[in-house]
Design an enzyme around this catalytic site. Structure first.
Site, PDB file in Angstrom:
ATOM      1  N   SER A 141      -0.719   6.383  12.693  1.00  0.00           N
ATOM      2  CA  SER A 141      -0.869   5.038  13.645  1.00  0.00           C
ATOM      3  C   SER A 141      -0.174   5.374  14.983  1.00  0.00           C
ATOM      4  O   SER A 141       0.942   6.172  14.956  1.00  0.00           O
ATOM      5  CB  SER A 141      -0.187   3.999  12.924  1.00  0.00           C
ATOM      6  OG  SER A 141      -0.100   3.103  13.895  1.00  0.00           O
ATOM      7  N   TYR A 154       6.743   0.051   7.990  1.00  0.00           N
ATOM      8  CA  TYR A 154       5.348   0.639   8.181  1.00  0.00           C
ATOM      9  C   TYR A 154       5.448   1.923   9.388  1.00  0.00           C
ATOM     10  O   TYR A 154       4.972   2.862   9.108  1.00  0.00           O
ATOM     11  CB  TYR A 154       4.293  -0.485   8.915  1.00  0.00           C
ATOM     12  CG  TYR A 154       2.899  -0.016   9.005  1.00  0.00           C
ATOM     13  CD1 TYR A 154       2.147   0.223   8.042  1.00  0.00           C
ATOM     14  CD2 TYR A 154       2.437   0.022  10.325  1.00  0.00           C
ATOM     15  CE1 TYR A 154       0.908   0.645   8.277  1.00  0.00           C
ATOM     16  CE2 TYR A 154       1.347   0.334  10.581  1.00  0.00           C
ATOM     17  CZ  TYR A 154       0.470   0.716   9.552  1.00  0.00           C
ATOM     18  OH  TYR A 154      -0.936   1.225   9.659  1.00  0.00           O
TER      19      TYR A 154
HETATM   20  P1  NAD Z   1      -7.597  -1.975   4.317  1.00  0.00           P
HETATM   21  O1  NAD Z   1      -7.026  -2.671   3.758  1.00  0.00           O
HETATM   22  O2  NAD Z   1      -8.908  -2.509   5.017  1.00  0.00           O
HETATM   23  O3  NAD Z   1      -8.235  -0.660   3.582  1.00  0.00           O
HETATM   24  C1  NAD Z   1      -7.254  -0.168   2.754  1.00  0.00           C
HETATM   25  C2  NAD Z   1      -7.702   0.540   1.375  1.00  0.00           C
HETATM   26  O4  NAD Z   1      -7.052   1.276   0.706  1.00  0.00           O
HETATM   27  C3  NAD Z   1      -8.205  -0.568   0.455  1.00  0.00           C
HETATM   28  O5  NAD Z   1      -9.531  -0.592  -0.081  1.00  0.00           O
HETATM   29  C4  NAD Z   1      -7.093  -0.539  -0.677  1.00  0.00           C
HETATM   30  O6  NAD Z   1      -7.727  -1.070  -1.894  1.00  0.00           O
HETATM   31  C5  NAD Z   1      -6.907   0.886  -0.890  1.00  0.00           C
HETATM   32  N1  NAD Z   1      -5.902   1.440  -1.295  1.00  0.00           N
HETATM   33  C6  NAD Z   1      -4.572   0.518  -1.035  1.00  0.00           C
HETATM   34  N2  NAD Z   1      -3.612   1.134  -1.791  1.00  0.00           N
HETATM   35  C7  NAD Z   1      -4.107   2.139  -2.502  1.00  0.00           C
HETATM   36  C8  NAD Z   1      -3.866   3.157  -3.559  1.00  0.00           C
HETATM   37  N3  NAD Z   1      -2.438   2.954  -3.975  1.00  0.00           N
HETATM   38  N4  NAD Z   1      -4.687   3.903  -4.093  1.00  0.00           N
HETATM   39  C9  NAD Z   1      -5.933   4.019  -3.533  1.00  0.00           C
HETATM   40  N5  NAD Z   1      -6.434   3.124  -2.675  1.00  0.00           N
HETATM   41  C10 NAD Z   1      -5.514   2.285  -2.091  1.00  0.00           C
HETATM   42  O7  NAD Z   1      -7.042  -1.042   5.807  1.00  0.00           O
HETATM   43  P2  NAD Z   1      -7.383  -0.232   7.038  1.00  0.00           P
HETATM   44  O8  NAD Z   1      -7.125  -1.247   8.267  1.00  0.00           O
HETATM   45  O9  NAD Z   1      -9.062   0.171   6.854  1.00  0.00           O
HETATM   46  O10 NAD Z   1      -6.440   0.853   6.955  1.00  0.00           O
HETATM   47  C11 NAD Z   1      -6.602   2.023   6.475  1.00  0.00           C
HETATM   48  C12 NAD Z   1      -5.705   2.979   6.891  1.00  0.00           C
HETATM   49  O11 NAD Z   1      -5.575   2.989   8.189  1.00  0.00           O
HETATM   50  C13 NAD Z   1      -4.237   2.622   6.422  1.00  0.00           C
HETATM   51  O12 NAD Z   1      -3.566   3.837   6.179  1.00  0.00           O
HETATM   52  C14 NAD Z   1      -3.520   1.926   7.615  1.00  0.00           C
HETATM   53  O13 NAD Z   1      -2.043   1.981   7.798  1.00  0.00           O
HETATM   54  C15 NAD Z   1      -4.274   2.678   8.810  1.00  0.00           C
HETATM   55  N6  NAD Z   1      -4.082   2.253   9.910  1.00  0.00           N
HETATM   56  C16 NAD Z   1      -4.899   0.771  10.158  1.00  0.00           C
HETATM   57  C17 NAD Z   1      -4.923   0.300  11.683  1.00  0.00           C
HETATM   58  C18 NAD Z   1      -5.315  -0.991  11.822  1.00  0.00           C
HETATM   59  O14 NAD Z   1      -5.213  -1.554  12.733  1.00  0.00           O
HETATM   60  N7  NAD Z   1      -6.296  -1.496  10.766  1.00  0.00           N
HETATM   61  C19 NAD Z   1      -4.290   0.950  12.554  1.00  0.00           C
HETATM   62  C20 NAD Z   1      -3.511   2.307  12.131  1.00  0.00           C
HETATM   63  C21 NAD Z   1      -3.584   2.765  11.110  1.00  0.00           C
END
Ligand code: NAD
Length: 256
Positions: A141, A154
């Site tokens: 991130s 985080y």
């Molecule tokens: P989201 O919550 O929409 O999707 C995450 C998915 O991961 C969910 O479907 C959940 O069921 C699955 N998951 C959670 N724990 C799990 C596990 N133990 N085993 C298997 N699956 C699991 O989140 P998102 O926003 O799409 O984020 C995805 C990634 O991107 C994450 O790593 C997050 O930290 C990173 N990220 C997100 C943002 C943002 O602003 N959305 C910014 C930077 C980084």
């Protein structure tokens, strides 16, 4: 097509960025292994890919469970023969300042966001070493590069993922495996929706997120999916150990 004949595993592909990336990879010719903890959400991603004429299978696994993850990697090899691309995307959020976070919450976020990347890679990398080919994309991130309020655990996880990415790249370059990190800013997914809706004043929260970036829009899952597509494809063959920013100008821009 940019990912023709490739087999791509995406963790956490039942929602948000992982789901959008699964749809994009499939459109570009990959057979996508959709992993998620949530069976219904993972199957829904597969249904949407198939409705668009793409190929995908769902395999449920908890990325923090070594038995699940070892089985996940072996099942892909048994059924599909190889793993060309691993997108370590699954992650959870963690809000709060360090002194407010209980050890249980700290360990939970560390477990999914850091141990999950370690474990899935641990069981996939040996197959990539054998096939002398692979592209691993780790979800960090932009928070790994800046201080941001209320995100102690985080931020620690995403910094760890970035450091791990560079270290993995050095170790596995000789096997023709590339390892890069994605550094998104705020991307409007269920992950962020949840955080915004639980805040005291959701409109003010969105406004404050926009204030720290140059773009007037929040990021969308497709913004990250297309960066992942580039890293997954051979077009990025000279990118190694790189933090790839997709953040609307948070880190490298200043408004005044
Ligand atoms: P989201 O919550 O929409 O999707 C995450 C998915 O991961 C969910 O479907 C959940 O069921 C699955 N998951 C959670 N724990 C799990 C596990 N133990 N085993 C298997 N699956 C699991 O989140 P998102 O926003 O799409 O984020 C995805 C990634 O991107 C994450 O790593 C997050 O930290 C990173 N990220 C997100 C943002 C943002 O602003 N959305 C910014 C930077 C980084």
């Amino acid at each position: 097509m940019r990912l023709e004949d490739k087999i791509a595993l995406i963790t956490g592909a039942g929602s948000g960025i992982g789901k959008e990336t699964a749809l994009v990879f499939a459109k570009e010719g990959a057979t996508v292994v959709v992993n998620d903890l949530n069976e219904e959400a993972g199957n829904q991603t597969v249904t949407e890919i198939e409705a668009n004429g793409g190929n995908a299978v769902f395999i449920q696994a908890d990325v923090t469970d070594p038995t699940d993850v070892e089985k996940l990697a072996k099942t892909i090899i048994d059924k599909l023969g190889k793993i060309d691309v691993l997108f370590n995307n699954a992650g959870i959020s963690g809000v709060g300042q360090l002194h407010e976070i209980e050890p249980e919450q700290w360990n939970k976020v560390m477990n999914v966001n850091v141990n999950g990347v370690y474990l899935v890679s641990k069981y996939v990398v040996p197959y990539m070493m054998k096939q002398k080919y692979g592209s691993i994309i780790n979800m960090s991130s932009c928070i790994a590069e800046i201080g941001l309020a209320d995100r102690a655990v985080y931020a620690a996880t995403k910094g760890a993922v970035l450091a791990l990415t560079k270290s993995m790249q050095v170790d596995y370059a000789k096997y023709n495996i590339r390892v890069n990190a994605l550094m998104p800013g705020t991307i409007y997914t269920p992950f962020v929706e949840d955080y915004v809706s639980k805040s005291a004043n959701p409109d003010a929260t969105v406004a404050s997120i926009k204030q720290r970036q140059l773009s007037s829009e929040l990021g969308k899952p497709e913004d990250v999916a297309y960066a992942a597509l580039y890293l997954a494809s051979d077009e990025s063959k000279f990118m190694m150990g790189t933090p790839f920013m997709i953040d609307g100008g948070v880190v490298n821009g200043k408004l005044t």
